[in-house]
Write a protein that holds these residues in place. Structure first.
Motif, PDB file in Angstrom:
ATOM      1  N   LEU A 345     -32.730 -58.636  68.677  1.00 49.42           N
ATOM      2  CA  LEU A 345     -33.953 -58.048  69.217  1.00 49.42           C
ATOM      3  C   LEU A 345     -34.000 -56.559  68.908  1.00 49.42           C
ATOM      4  CD1 LEU A 345     -36.544 -58.183  70.863  1.00 49.42           C
ATOM      5  CD2 LEU A 345     -35.159 -58.044  72.958  1.00 49.42           C
ATOM      6  N   GLN A 346     -32.861 -55.892  68.996  1.00 53.30           N
ATOM      7  CA  GLN A 346     -32.785 -54.480  68.641  1.00 53.30           C
ATOM      8  C   GLN A 346     -33.224 -54.266  67.194  1.00 53.30           C
ATOM      9  OE1 GLN A 346     -32.019 -51.816  70.449  1.00 53.30           O
ATOM     10  NE2 GLN A 346     -31.923 -50.306  68.811  1.00 53.30           N
ATOM     11  N   ARG A 347     -32.719 -55.110  66.304  1.00 54.63           N
ATOM     12  CA  ARG A 347     -33.083 -55.001  64.889  1.00 54.63           C
ATOM     13  C   ARG A 347     -34.574 -55.269  64.691  1.00 54.63           C
ATOM     14  NH1 ARG A 347     -31.068 -58.548  59.868  1.00 54.63           N
ATOM     15  NH2 ARG A 347     -31.159 -60.191  61.427  1.00 54.63           N
ATOM     16  N   TRP A 348     -35.118 -56.189  65.454  1.00 48.60           N
ATOM     17  CA  TRP A 348     -36.556 -56.493  65.365  1.00 48.60           C
ATOM     18  C   TRP A 348     -37.393 -55.291  65.795  1.00 48.60           C
ATOM     19  CZ3 TRP A 348     -40.443 -56.605  69.028  1.00 48.60           C
ATOM     20  CH2 TRP A 348     -41.634 -57.193  68.640  1.00 48.60           C
ATOM     21  N   TYR A 349     -37.014 -54.662  66.920  1.00 45.26           N
ATOM     22  CA  TYR A 349     -37.732 -53.465  67.368  1.00 45.26           C
ATOM     23  C   TYR A 349     -37.748 -52.401  66.267  1.00 45.26           C
ATOM     24  CZ  TYR A 349     -38.091 -54.634  72.409  1.00 45.26           C
ATOM     25  OH  TYR A 349     -38.419 -55.175  73.638  1.00 45.26           O
ATOM     26  N   GLU A 350     -36.619 -52.157  65.669  1.00 46.02           N
ATOM     27  CA  GLU A 350     -36.517 -51.117  64.649  1.00 46.02           C
ATOM     28  C   GLU A 350     -37.348 -51.461  63.426  1.00 46.02           C
ATOM     29  OE1 GLU A 350     -32.312 -50.926  64.114  1.00 46.02           O
ATOM     30  OE2 GLU A 350     -31.959 -49.807  65.985  1.00 46.02           O
ATOM     31  N   ALA A 351     -37.397 -52.736  63.066  1.00 47.04           N
ATOM     32  CA  ALA A 351     -38.205 -53.151  61.920  1.00 47.04           C
ATOM     33  C   ALA A 351     -39.695 -53.004  62.212  1.00 47.04           C
ATOM     34  CB  ALA A 351     -37.882 -54.605  61.553  1.00 47.04           C
ATOM     35  N   MET A 352     -40.110 -53.366  63.410  1.00 53.40           N
ATOM     36  CA  MET A 352     -41.516 -53.218  63.773  1.00 53.40           C
ATOM     37  C   MET A 352     -41.945 -51.754  63.749  1.00 53.40           C
ATOM     38  SD  MET A 352     -43.051 -56.146  64.248  1.00 53.40           S
ATOM     39  CE  MET A 352     -44.540 -55.634  65.127  1.00 53.40           C
ATOM     40  N   ASP A 353     -41.037 -50.866  64.146  1.00 51.74           N
ATOM     41  CA  ASP A 353     -41.353 -49.436  64.149  1.00 51.74           C
ATOM     42  C   ASP A 353     -41.635 -48.899  62.745  1.00 51.74           C
ATOM     43  OD1 ASP A 353     -41.094 -49.268  66.865  1.00 51.74           O
ATOM     44  OD2 ASP A 353     -39.074 -48.405  66.848  1.00 51.74           O
ATOM     45  N   GLN A 354     -41.193 -49.609  61.725  1.00 50.10           N
ATOM     46  CA  GLN A 354     -41.406 -49.169  60.354  1.00 50.10           C
ATOM     47  C   GLN A 354     -42.702 -49.715  59.756  1.00 50.10           C
ATOM     48  OE1 GLN A 354     -39.349 -46.848  58.996  1.00 50.10           O
ATOM     49  NE2 GLN A 354     -38.492 -46.937  61.080  1.00 50.10           N
ATOM     50  N   ASN A 355     -43.424 -50.528  60.504  1.00 50.90           N
ATOM     51  CA  ASN A 355     -44.658 -51.117  59.984  1.00 50.90           C
ATOM     52  C   ASN A 355     -45.848 -50.247  60.361  1.00 50.90           C
ATOM     53  OD1 ASN A 355     -47.192 -52.964  60.294  1.00 50.90           O
ATOM     54  ND2 ASN A 355     -45.797 -54.085  58.959  1.00 50.90           N
ATOM     55  N   PRO A 356     -46.494 -49.577  59.396  1.00 46.40           N
ATOM     56  CA  PRO A 356     -47.585 -48.641  59.719  1.00 46.40           C
ATOM     57  C   PRO A 356     -48.767 -49.301  60.424  1.00 46.40           C
ATOM     58  CG  PRO A 356     -46.797 -48.303  57.476  1.00 46.40           C
ATOM     59  CD  PRO A 356     -46.180 -49.578  57.961  1.00 46.40           C
ATOM     60  N   SER A 357     -49.076 -50.546  60.082  1.00 44.16           N
ATOM     61  CA  SER A 357     -50.231 -51.219  60.702  1.00 44.16           C
ATOM     62  C   SER A 357     -50.040 -51.385  62.195  1.00 44.16           C
ATOM     63  CB  SER A 357     -50.441 -52.595  60.057  1.00 44.16           C
ATOM     64  OG  SER A 357     -50.760 -52.462  58.693  1.00 44.16           O
ATOM     65  N   TYR A 358     -48.794 -51.485  62.616  1.00 44.31           N
ATOM     66  CA  TYR A 358     -48.473 -51.599  64.037  1.00 44.31           C
ATOM     67  C   TYR A 358     -48.295 -50.233  64.687  1.00 44.31           C
ATOM     68  CZ  TYR A 358     -45.303 -52.405  68.046  1.00 44.31           C
ATOM     69  OH  TYR A 358     -44.694 -52.399  69.281  1.00 44.31           O
TER      70      TYR A 358
END
Length: 537
Positions: A345-358
């Motif tokens: 889940l930690q890795r998922w949070y960090e990956a989502m933070d890198q998505n500009p659309s989000y």
């Protein structure tokens, strides 16, 4: 309450192309004057007309509904029913005018960015890069004592929208031909929101797919259908099976007990941990399928419907669960002493933070999600005792604002993004400014009169030293100019930040900002960062 979206906003190209000779001359003229004066006169700071010209170089500032410019097929609009109503403007006339002149689909969503179902649809549209009009409305939500918000102050909806449950999506005529479905589609429940996400894939086949094709190539290895489409569906369906019975609330979903008399009691710690344990298992499911490569997203290396469905809830949990239960951290955050109990889940949070659309527009920040838990009318005032047989005890939140920011991931997760991330987001959205600071400037300029009026009231309520309207006006213009040109520790910034009232107006903006209601987190971060720098200078 500060709300920085215009009552009726034509999203024209803001602050993108102003390297033409006239604007460049203006820029040089202003910065030269700032560096050679003591900044004591109102004439030495750009006027509102000048600022408007910089933020909207095409001179399309449609704050006055009666003179709004003609739209094109590709120009998205936003209508805020609550704010437009305040100006005695007929929302239905504007709504019909847009539909007649503009062939874009329409998103009807909750105006504050709290509603999880609205956020799902909003996120899907952003990820797909679909251009759309927006109609913002108050949710018909609950309060801590069960009173409807509309019973308290009215929800600002015109009569023709009164029966809407949010969100709703109206396909354009061309889209309807592709989907063979009605113009208007609800996404106000888990089931209907999933159906609507599938319709988006059908209507917009050339955009990123939320449900990937049954067979995809990754390198030289074909991925079996069971590893892609079926995984997405399984993880999407797991949401409804996983979430506990809780008080229904568009503002604070899946946080509080549903039982009457205990509606302000948070769900038990073990309930939240059970949800997070399930999410951790779902994030490993993709690794366990033969021939699949893992994460960081639910179904591999790309965002899918599974991430769209879970993201709004998990974002809120990252900031809010530490407030409700001591040391309950869904993500490790920005604290070296905190180890994540849920590493995937930690890795998922960090990956989502890198998505500009989000990250650039839809994601909230820790300060705002914390405020959701203690503001009237959804949460009782701290100085009023409420009998347990009506709402239960309020108690104190378990995390301070600073704790909440750290738990959310620190500055990097609260809007501090790279120039490349912002550029990726803005390049296909010509109405977005070229930097977060310019975006924040344009947003404030659009509604500066209401901001100053509300700031004067807030100063009195909070016990700040009284500022005159003239001082606040001057200070706000100075702040906008610093944000616009991203003046970091230069002489011009120093001079502007010494204007009377600057500390007060920055404290007001920092306190009253609500993200993503007012603007995207990166734009808000430029204001919060400047406020902190001003206090510490």
């Amino acid at each position: 309450m500060l709300y920085m979206t215009m009552m009726f906003m034509l999203k024209k190209k803001a602050s993108i192309h102003f390297m033409g000779m006239i604007c460049l001359v203006k820029c040089i003229s202003y910065t030269n004057s700032l560096s050679t004066t003591s900044m004591t006169s109102i004439q030495e700071v750009p006027t509102w007309d000048d600022l408007r010209q910089f933020c909207f170089p095409e001179n399309n500032d449609p704050r006055h509904v009666s003179s709004h410019p003609t739209t094109t097929r590709d120009t998205p609009w936003t209508i805020d029913c609550a704010l437009t109503n305040n100006f005695s403007t007929n929302v239905e006339d504007i709504h019909n005018d847009i539909k007649n002149k503009n062939d874009l689909p329409i998103l009807y969503r909750e105006r504050n960015g709290w509603c999880i179902y609205s956020a799902r649809l909003w996120l899907a549209l952003e990820i797909k890069g679909i251009h759309y009009n927006t109609v913002l409305m108050e949710a018909k939500g609950d309060t801590y004592d069960g009173t409807s918000f509309s019973d308290i102050s009215g929800d600002g909806r015109p009569e023709f929208l009164q029966d809407f449950c949010l969100p709703q999506f109206q396909f354009s005529a061309d889209d309807v031909a592709k989907t063979r479905n009605e113009h208007l589609h609800s996404g106000a429940s888990h089931k209907s929101s999933i159906e609507l996400l599938k319709l988006l894939d059908t209507a917009y086949p050339d955009t990123p797919r939320l449900w990937p094709p049954s067979v995809q190539e990754e390198g030289n290895f074909p991925k079996p259908a069971s590893c892609v489409t079926c995984d997405v569906t399984t993880i999407v369906d797991a949401f409804e099976k996983t979430m506990p019975i809780a008080r229904e609330s568009p503002r604070a979903a899946w946080l509080f007990e549903n039982e009457e008399g205990f509606r302000l009691d948070a769900l038990p710690r073990e309930t939240f941990e059970g949800v997070l344990d399930t999410v951790e298992k779902l994030l490993t499911m993709h690794n366990n399928n033969s021939g699949c490569t893992g994460g960081p997203f639910f179904c591999g290396k790309s965002i899918s419907a599974a991430d769209v469905v879970w993201a709004p809830l998990l974002e809120r949990y990252a900031a809010q669960l530490p407030c409700l239960h001591l040391d309950l951290y869904p993500r490790a955050g920005n604290n070296d002493n905190v180890q994540s109990k849920w590493p995937n889940l930690q890795r998922w949070y960090e990956a989502m933070d890198q998505n500009p659309s989000y990250t650039c527009r839809l994601k909230g920040d820790a300060q705002s999600w914390r405020k959701v838990l203690y503001v009237e009318p959804w949460w009782p005032s701290a100085d009023v005792w409420h009998h347990r047989d009506t709402v239960g005890p309020k108690g104190e939140l378990c995390a301070s604002e600073e704790d909440c920011i750290n738990a959310f991931g620190g500055d990097s997760a609260c809007g501090c993004i790279s120039k490349d991330q912002w550029a990726d987001y803005a390049k296909e959205r010509p109405w977005i400014a070229e930097s977060p600071g310019k975006q924040a400037s344009a947003t404030v300029v659009q509604n500066y009169q209401a901001i100053i009026k509300d700031a004067l009231r807030w100063i009195g309520d909070e016990g700040y030293q009284t500022c005159s309207p003239e001082d606040l006006d001057l200070a706000l213009r100075g702040v906008i100019w610093v944000l616009f040109w991203d003046m970091n520790y230069c002489d011009e910034e120093t001079a502007l930040l010494q204007l009377p009232g600057v500390n007060t107006i920055l404290a007001y903006l920092d306190h009253r900002l609500c993200i993503p209601r007012d603007m995207g987190a990166p734009a808000a971060f430029t204001i919060r960062k400047l406020a902190k720098r001003c206090v510490n200078r």
